[in-house]
Design a protein around this motif. Structure first.
Motif, PDB file in Angstrom:
ATOM      1  N   UNK A  17      30.048  42.597  31.819  1.00 37.04           N
ATOM      2  CA  UNK A  17      29.185  42.470  33.002  1.00 37.04           C
ATOM      3  C   UNK A  17      28.994  41.034  33.453  1.00 37.04           C
ATOM      4  N   UNK A  18      28.965  40.087  32.526  1.00 34.85           N
ATOM      5  CA  UNK A  18      28.775  38.684  32.904  1.00 34.85           C
ATOM      6  C   UNK A  18      29.933  38.180  33.764  1.00 34.85           C
ATOM      7  N   UNK A  19      31.163  38.591  33.409  1.00 32.90           N
ATOM      8  CA  UNK A  19      32.331  38.167  34.186  1.00 32.90           C
ATOM      9  C   UNK A  19      32.325  38.814  35.569  1.00 32.90           C
ATOM     10  N   UNK A  20      31.966  40.101  35.632  1.00 34.32           N
ATOM     11  CA  UNK A  20      31.887  40.778  36.931  1.00 34.32           C
ATOM     12  C   UNK A  20      30.806  40.141  37.796  1.00 34.32           C
ATOM     13  N   UNK A  21      29.682  39.758  37.189  1.00 38.13           N
ATOM     14  CA  UNK A  21      28.600  39.121  37.942  1.00 38.13           C
ATOM     15  C   UNK A  21      29.038  37.768  38.486  1.00 38.13           C
TER      16      UNK A  21
ATOM     17  N   UNK B  36      22.435  39.254  39.327  1.00 42.42           N
ATOM     18  CA  UNK B  36      23.644  40.055  39.479  1.00 42.42           C
ATOM     19  C   UNK B  36      24.117  40.637  38.155  1.00 42.42           C
ATOM     20  N   UNK B  37      23.910  39.920  37.068  1.00 43.31           N
ATOM     21  CA  UNK B  37      24.270  40.466  35.756  1.00 43.31           C
ATOM     22  C   UNK B  37      23.442  41.707  35.465  1.00 43.31           C
ATOM     23  N   UNK B  38      22.147  41.659  35.780  1.00 42.56           N
ATOM     24  CA  UNK B  38      21.301  42.838  35.586  1.00 42.56           C
ATOM     25  C   UNK B  38      21.760  43.982  36.497  1.00 42.56           C
ATOM     26  N   UNK B  39      22.124  43.634  37.731  1.00 44.11           N
ATOM     27  CA  UNK B  39      22.591  44.647  38.677  1.00 44.11           C
ATOM     28  C   UNK B  39      23.873  45.309  38.173  1.00 44.11           C
ATOM     29  N   UNK B  40      24.808  44.508  37.676  1.00 41.33           N
ATOM     30  CA  UNK B  40      26.053  45.060  37.155  1.00 41.33           C
ATOM     31  C   UNK B  40      25.781  45.949  35.948  1.00 41.33           C
ATOM     32  N   UNK B  41      24.956  45.475  35.032  1.00 39.89           N
ATOM     33  CA  UNK B  41      24.652  46.247  33.820  1.00 39.89           C
ATOM     34  C   UNK B  41      24.072  47.624  34.145  1.00 39.89           C
TER      35      UNK B  41
ATOM     36  N   UNK C 117      49.904  47.783  38.264  1.00 40.33           N
ATOM     37  CA  UNK C 117      50.084  47.767  36.820  1.00 40.33           C
ATOM     38  C   UNK C 117      48.811  47.220  36.175  1.00 40.33           C
ATOM     39  N   UNK C 118      48.668  47.457  34.872  1.00 40.00           N
ATOM     40  CA  UNK C 118      47.529  46.886  34.143  1.00 40.00           C
ATOM     41  C   UNK C 118      47.599  45.374  34.197  1.00 40.00           C
ATOM     42  N   UNK C 119      46.429  44.736  34.280  1.00 38.20           N
ATOM     43  CA  UNK C 119      46.364  43.289  34.343  1.00 38.20           C
ATOM     44  C   UNK C 119      45.602  42.739  33.149  1.00 38.20           C
ATOM     45  N   UNK C 120      45.967  41.557  32.663  1.00 39.61           N
ATOM     46  CA  UNK C 120      45.189  40.935  31.599  1.00 39.61           C
ATOM     47  C   UNK C 120      43.840  40.477  32.132  1.00 39.61           C
ATOM     48  N   UNK C 121      42.889  40.324  31.209  1.00 38.04           N
ATOM     49  CA  UNK C 121      41.586  39.797  31.608  1.00 38.04           C
ATOM     50  C   UNK C 121      41.776  38.399  32.146  1.00 38.04           C
ATOM     51  N   UNK C 122      41.179  38.125  33.308  1.00 38.07           N
ATOM     52  CA  UNK C 122      41.341  36.816  33.957  1.00 38.07           C
ATOM     53  C   UNK C 122      40.005  36.143  34.125  1.00 38.07           C
ATOM     54  N   UNK C 123      40.050  34.831  34.215  1.00 37.16           N
ATOM     55  CA  UNK C 123      38.815  34.097  34.435  1.00 37.16           C
ATOM     56  C   UNK C 123      38.383  34.235  35.875  1.00 37.16           C
ATOM     57  N   UNK C 124      37.059  34.130  36.146  1.00 40.48           N
ATOM     58  CA  UNK C 124      36.524  34.347  37.478  1.00 40.48           C
ATOM     59  C   UNK C 124      36.761  33.166  38.385  1.00 40.48           C
TER      60      UNK C 124
END
Length: 245
Positions: free
Chosen positions: A18-22, A64-69, A238-245
């Protein structure tokens, strides 16, 4: 009624906390704020407009982290987070909104950030042009690292749906392709190609509003789709690796 339009960015399975999505969401909101005046304020989607207007979305990481969670899939962890925003427009014709799925790593699910765009009125007059839609996709690309994106009319989408391979890019009025798909070939006039930092490429078919009622527009889109397909740029997600924001 004339054509109606949408815009969206799409990417394959990518597990993110969630932190990365936020962090991505905050970047997204900041970018939208300078794209158009109707994109400066957003609200959580709710059961009623009144309830939604009491829940503003701000580019604050803690909020936003709370919203995503709280919008995590309640049953399946692999489905990630489902987020919605509305621009609070006072009339339905000026409405704008977005739906986001992020952090999903289920192979059957497509992560996405999709805009519903105003249909008519002052907001539509400003937003439904090549420049604003290009900037909207540019902001989406910078924030969410999609594999591909498109701004197109619903009528054009329906027209080409039968020939499209599932999960592969549409080619619309404005198309975005990530760099890893490969270099974009030379395309016929009046098509314009613009880089998006180190992320990808925008392909703008025409500076005027694209309509399915214009056979020249439809033919141009088909020719560009053929050229991009021949260059191997329209393969399915295709599947993607985790990327930095």
């Amino acid at each position: 009624m004339g054509d109606t339009y949408y815009a969206g960015g799409y990417w394959g399975p990518r597990e993110e906390p969630p932190e990365a999505c936020a962090q991505r969401f905050a970047s997204f909101l900041k970018g939208l704020a300078v794209t158009d005046s109707s994109f400066t304020q957003w609200y959580e989607t709710a059961k009623s407009p009144k309830a939604s207007l009491s829940r503003p979305l701000r580019p604050d990481l803690d909020e936003l982290t709370r919203f995503v969670r709280k919008n995590k899939d309640p049953v399946f962890d692999e489905l990630g987070f489902s987020l919605g925003g509305w621009n609070g427009a006072p009339t339905a014709q000026d409405d704008g909104g977005f739906l986001i799925r992020c952090g999903s790593y289920d192979s059957r699910t497509i992560n996405r950030c999709v805009f519903s765009l105003p249909e008519r009125g002052a907001n539509a007059d400003r937003v439904l042009n090549a420049s604003v839609l290009s900037n909207t996709l540019r902001v989406t690309a910078a924030a969410w690292d999609p594999d591909w994106g498109v701004a197109m009319s619903h009528g054009h989408r329906d027209m080409v749906e039968a020939q499209r391979v599932p999960k592969s890019p549409y080619v619309g009025w404005v198309t975005y392709l990530a760099l890893h798909r490969g270099p974009v070939p030379a395309l016929p006039a009046p098509v314009r190609i613009e880089p998006v930092a180190d992320k990808g490429t925008l392909i703008i078919l025409t500076p005027e509003r694209f309509t399915v009622g214009n056979p020249e527009h439809v033919a141009l889109a088909e020719r560009v789709r053929e050229l991009l397909g021949q260059a191997g740029l329209l393969e399915p997600l295709q599947a993607q690796p985790q990327a930095s924001g």
